[in-house]
Design a protein around this motif. Structure first.
Motif, short mmCIF file in Angstrom:
data_model
loop_
_atom_site.label_atom_id
_atom_site.label_comp_id
_atom_site.label_asym_id
_atom_site.label_seq_id
_atom_site.Cartn_x
_atom_site.Cartn_y
_atom_site.Cartn_z
N ALA A 277 46.79 1.01 22.66
CA ALA A 277 45.78 0.20 21.99
C ALA A 277 46.04 0.14 20.49
O ALA A 277 45.96 -0.93 19.88
N GLY B 290 41.97 0.76 25.51
CA GLY B 290 41.14 0.30 24.40
C GLY B 290 39.99 -0.56 24.87
O GLY B 290 40.14 -1.37 25.79
N VAL C 277 36.86 1.12 20.56
CA VAL C 277 38.18 1.49 20.04
C VAL C 277 38.67 0.42 19.07
O VAL C 277 39.22 0.74 18.00
#
Length: 308
Positions: A103, A134, A138
């Motif tokens: 991510a 993610g 995030v």
């Protein structure tokens, strides 16, 4: 509208953009809310507005044997994004290399490094990065770290459930075209190049423009009232068989629209056919005369469904 490659640096004049990020297959009401929020923020800040999408769909990469499920091609999405006010479409080619990015690496390398984003807008259920590690929380944390703003748009509920591509697919597979139209805000449409067929329709007095279904979702097989858009922009009402034509051997899966009050050669041209109303299931007829009578009845039903 400019189409950009997500694996290459975005041109200088489009850097610093507000980017709507998602798959956006179908570009339904929920997707439109995300893109609308991105465009509004971009205009308020005097920045470019970009819509980023993925192709092929991640599902196709991870599960290549999945039956066709696409609601829109890239070309269709590009036109829809342009109408929504975006300045460019950024296409992330979804392959093994992209799937392997964490991510953080996706945000740092693709969003900041390659695209130079100033802000990102997503839906609340957006996930990204290797193993879908993610989510929007995030992404917001990475935005704080890497220097871009993050906005999240809540799902759209139509009073029955959240608007989603899966709901639209279910509606189309059941033949509920009006429901799909309401969720999409326009009819589901199949675009393709008109192919030469056996010309049986011409022999019956109903010449058709044959289209392959390609990677599109397979709606319920049957007869539909349709509206076609030609390359010159003309709109034509008609009736279409979508399926395998059980009365004809060998069975071939096609969308075969017959357009009322039209004469001309469409072979080799790219047309778009909207499914307006499901009329009946496919059926096998004992003779071509019986099939011809039924086609006439289908034309009458389609004209009525189309308001004329």
């Amino acid at each position: 509208m400019t189409r950009l490659d997500g694996a290459a640096a975005v041109p200088a004049q489009l850097r610093g953009a507000i980017v709507a990020l998602g798959n956006f297959d179908g570009f339904h009401r929920g997707h439109q809310a995300v893109v609308g929020a991105a465009v509004a923020r971009a205009r308020a800040q005097g920045r470019p507005a970009i819509v980023a999408t993925f192709d092929p769909h991640p599902m196709r990469h991870f599960h290549p044997a999945t039956p066709p499920f696409r609601l829109t091609t890239l070309d269709q999405r590009q036109r829809l994004f342009e109408r929504a006010g975006a300045d460019a479409m950024l296409v992330f080619g979804f392959d093994a290399a992209l799937a392997a990015l964490s991510a953080r690496d996706f945000a740092a390398d693709r969003l900041v490094g390659m695209a130079g984003v100033a802000g990102v807008v997503t839906g609340a259920d957006f996930t990204f990065g290797k193993g879908r590690s993610g989510d929007v929380a995030v992404l917001a944390a990475l935005g704080d770290e890497l220097g871009f703003a993050v906005d999240t748009v809540a799902p759209i509920d139509d009073g029955h459930a959240v608007v989603s591509s899966s709901r639209i697919r279910d509606a189309l597979k059941a033949g509920r075209t009006r429901e799909a139209t309401a969720l999409l805000t326009r009819p589901f449409a199949i675009e393709g190049v008109v192919e030469r067929g056996a010309q049986l329709g011409r022999q019956l007095g109903y010449p058709t423009a044959n289209l392959s279904l390609g990677n599109y979702l397979r709606p319920r097989y049957g007869i539909y009232a349709v509206r076609g858009r030609l390359p010159d922009g003309r709109l034509l009402d008609g009736v279409a068989n979508l399926g395998v034509r059980p009365s004809i051997e060998p069975p071939v899966e096609l969308l075969e629209p017959y357009f009322f009050d039209f004469s001309g050669d469409l072979y080799g041209q790219t047309i778009e056919v909207e499914l307006i109303e499901f009329l009946r299931d496919e059926a096998k007829f004992d003779s071509l005369d019986a099939l011809k009578v039924q086609i006439g009845a289908d034309c009458d039903a389609a004209r009525a469904a189309l308001g004329g």
